[in-house]
Design an enzyme around this catalytic site. Structure first.
Site, mmCIF file in Angstrom:
data_model
loop_
_atom_site.group_PDB
_atom_site.id
_atom_site.type_symbol
_atom_site.label_atom_id
_atom_site.label_comp_id
_atom_site.label_asym_id
_atom_site.label_seq_id
_atom_site.Cartn_x
_atom_site.Cartn_y
_atom_site.Cartn_z
ATOM 1 C CB ALA A 1 -28.922 57.956 7.310
ATOM 2 N NE ARG B 1 -30.828 64.995 1.916
ATOM 3 C CZ ARG B 1 -31.163 65.380 3.131
ATOM 4 N NH1 ARG B 1 -32.423 65.660 3.439
ATOM 5 N NH2 ARG B 1 -30.265 65.530 4.078
ATOM 6 C CG ASP C 1 -25.134 59.838 6.350
ATOM 7 O OD1 ASP C 1 -24.966 61.017 6.702
ATOM 8 O OD2 ASP C 1 -25.967 59.494 5.498
ATOM 9 C CD GLN D 1 -27.049 67.934 0.773
ATOM 10 O OE1 GLN D 1 -26.258 68.867 0.698
ATOM 11 N NE2 GLN D 1 -26.728 66.719 0.391
HETATM 12 O O1 MRU Z 1 -26.018 63.230 1.152
HETATM 13 P P1 MRU Z 1 -27.201 63.335 2.082
HETATM 14 O O2 MRU Z 1 -28.024 64.556 1.869
HETATM 15 O O3 MRU Z 1 -28.014 62.061 2.076
HETATM 16 O O4 MRU Z 1 -26.530 63.459 3.516
HETATM 17 C C1 MRU Z 1 -27.377 63.513 4.629
HETATM 18 C C2 MRU Z 1 -26.643 63.693 5.911
HETATM 19 O O5 MRU Z 1 -25.442 63.724 5.963
HETATM 20 C C3 MRU Z 1 -27.486 63.726 7.156
HETATM 21 O O6 MRU Z 1 -26.885 64.532 8.128
HETATM 22 C C4 MRU Z 1 -27.616 62.304 7.727
HETATM 23 O O7 MRU Z 1 -28.053 61.425 6.732
HETATM 24 C C5 MRU Z 1 -28.536 62.258 8.876
HETATM 25 S S1 MRU Z 1 -30.180 62.550 8.384
HETATM 26 C C6 MRU Z 1 -31.224 62.356 9.655
#
Ligand code: MRU
Length: 349
Positions: free
Chosen positions: A49, A47, A239, A198
């Site tokens: 982005a 997970r 994202d 997370q």
């Molecule tokens: O649902 P996730 O854990 O994939 O969400 C991740 C985020 O919101 C992060 O802040 C974003 O992807 C940036 S990661 C460098």
């Protein structure tokens, strides 16, 4: 540093660090086909982005591997495109996913090779390039971003925008790492990030392993923390960023931006240019993923809420551009007016 993913060159398969098992267990999932990668992305085993972009690129390579022996050039490209559509549908908000898949497909159309074996090699080379470039871009972002971080800064972050969310080094946490490498004594408050934690599971673990001072808070403590004067600035990842600078990031980001504005604190977003979607005029056009209600009603598989309760579970929110102090990219720091200045970094100006 722990790898979020690794390509096993001899046997041609992908290993993904299973982030659902962290922080208690470090295990890798073996993916031999793109459907395994798609399933891992959906359940957030991988997970963040940029990490899902790189994983999807390798997923497409696996799809190509499994059809190259029995395909003409046309059948091969058609088969790869079917896999790309399925991978792209796994998570709709993070634009890096579609960006990485489009990049591989474009490469296929750009070469004249007819042999699927040669086309496969080209796809693998491109997936490796995406992976390598991500780490390099994060380091550049760190270099630019650390200039904004005063010595001794107490930084609040949300979700995990660290090495685990990327091919390595991280975006928001890359800026923290770079500030440390520049000799600044920074410390981090990690918001736990309900519903999937997370921040508690990943950011706290990642920073602790490296000896970067980190204090964990629940999401609803952020306002009081700021009111007590314990935060100097907020940095988060993204994202997707629309052309006007509106930012989609993990649900709860907008609440932090509102609090930061109220307390007069800078609110920074760190993201590579692959996260910027100039085709969307504003954040209202960004598709927001809604996930399984069980993520809200349950924790670690155990029910918390009464069965049958209505649940709303958007995975991301939109922070309006006027609340963002600056966007830290791998091409430099961008400030308002975002539409104009984002266009400039794409034009190389
Ligand atoms: O649902 P996730 O854990 O994939 O969400 C991740 C985020 O919101 C992060 O802040 C974003 O992807 C940036 S990661 C460098």
């Amino acid at each position: 540093m722990l790898e979020t993913m690794r390509w096993q060159a001899e046997e041609s398969f992908l290993e993904l660090l299973d982030q659902t098992a962290l922080p208690h267990e470090t295990r890798y999932l073996k993916c031999y086909d793109y459907s395994g990668v798609a399933a891992a992305i959906k359940r957030l085993a991988v997970r963040g982005a940029p990490a899902i972009g790189a994983a999807a690129a390798y997923g497409l390579v696996l799809a190509a591997k499994n059809i190259m022996a029995r395909s003409s050039r046309e059948d091969f490209i058609a088969g790869v495109e079917i896999a790309a559509r399925e991978l792209a549908a796994t998570r709709p908000t993070a634009v890096n996913l579609r960006w990485a898949l489009d990049r591989l497909i474009k490469r296929l159309y750009a070469v004249e090779a007819v042999d699927p074996g040669a086309l496969y090699d080209i796809l693998l080379g491109e997936a490796h390039a995406i992976y390598r470039e991500d780490v390099a871009d994060n380091r550049k972002m760190g270099c630019y971003g650390q200039e904004l971080i005063p010595d001794g800064a107490r930084i609040l972050t949300h979700c995990n925008a660290g090495a685990l969310a990327t091919a390595g080094y991280g975006t928001a946490l890359g800026v923290v790492r770079a500030a440390r490498e520049a000799g600044k004594a920074v410390s981090v408050y990690a918001g736990e990030t309900r519903p999937l934690l997370q921040g508690a599971r990943l950011t706290a673990w990642e920073l602790l392993r490296e000896g970067i001072p980190v204090t964990l808070i629940t999401d609803n403590m952020a306002g009081y923390l700021m009111a007590k004067g314990k935060v100097d600035l907020v940095i988060v990842g993204a994202d997707r960023i629309a052309a006007n600078g509106d930012v989609a990031n993990k649900i709860g980001t907008y609440s932090l931006a509102v609090l930061a504005e109220k307390h007069g604190l800078p609110f920074y977003v760190a993201a590579p240019v692959s996260t910027i979607d100039m085709s969307l005029t504003s954040g209202g056009e960004i598709p927001i993923e809604e996930r399984d209600p069980a993520e809200v009603t349950h924790m670690a598989g155990r029910p918390l809420a009464p069965a049958g309760v209505n649940v709303w579970n958007p995975a991301f929110d939109i922070t309006p551009h006027h609340m963002v102090t600056a966007i830290i990219t791998d091409r430099g720091i961008v400030r308002a007016t975002y539409r104009e200045n984002l266009m400039k970094i794409f034009a190389g100006g």
